[in-house]
Design an enzyme around this catalytic site. Structure first.
Site: not given
Ligand code: 5GP
Ligand code: MG
Length: 178
Positions: A103, A106, A155
């Protein structure tokens, strides 16, 4: 609705349904071209990617398979910290053309930590396909091959993405209001 309230916070419309669907169709067309004859295996990472995976896969017209995994994080017993493992990856990736569907990327930590487990199975190729990417939030590099939208470091929720479990059932994507 141009704004919604959730858990006492206000969210404003950001990526409307029509724009999401348009980009996802374009992306599917690109994948149909790139993977013709290769019978790719899509691996969708639950929960957040379920709507994206569903809409994308409906527009895939070449022969293709899809499976779903969840990623579980554990605090390691050593000081190295977090270990991320797949739940439900029961398909052999050897010699397959694999496309991971996420999805949102981040910080990149989740996929950066998890991808070596997929490479270990020696797929023929492995590409990453994401709906959303926050380039300004990057802490861990992840090679992103297909991306629908690069977005600011704010977010977001809706279209499968949640805020504390809620908000996934919106057809549009919202961002936290200023
Ligand atoms: P990462 O490991 O890349 O930091 O984060 C990945 C996970 O964090 C994503 O798969 C998601 O579940 C969650 N996440 C990161 N940013 C957002 C955001 O803006 N909104 C939501 N709902 N989930 C996020
Ligand atoms: Mg995810």
């Amino acid at each position: 609705m141009s704004t919604i309230q959730l858990h006492g916070k206000s969210f404003e419309i950001f990526l409307p349904e029509a724009l999401l669907q348009e980009k996802i169709s374009e992306l599917a067309a690109q994948i149909n071209t790139d993977y013709a004859g290769k019978k790719p295996l899509f691996i969708a990472v639950l929960n957040g990617s379920f709507m994206f995976a569903s809409d994308l896969f409906k527009s895939i017209t070449i022969e293709a398979e899809i499976c779903f995994i969840k990623l579980a994080s554990y605090k390691g017993t050593t000081s190295t910290g977090q270990v991320i493992t797949a739940i439900g990856l029961d398909v052999d990736l050897t010699n397959r053309h694999v496309i991971v569907l996420e999805d949102i990327i981040d910080t990149g930590k989740t996929l950066h930590t998890f991808l070596p487990q997929l490479y270990n199975q020696q797929p023929e190729s492995l590409k990453i396909c994401v709906l959303l990417h926050k380039p300004d939030a990057t802490l861990f590099e992840v090679p992103i091959d297909y991306c629908c939208f690069s977005i600011p470091n704010k977010f977001v929720l809706g279209y499968g993405l949640d805020y504390d479990g809620y908000g996934r059932n919106s057809k549009d994507i919202y961002k936290l209001a200023e």
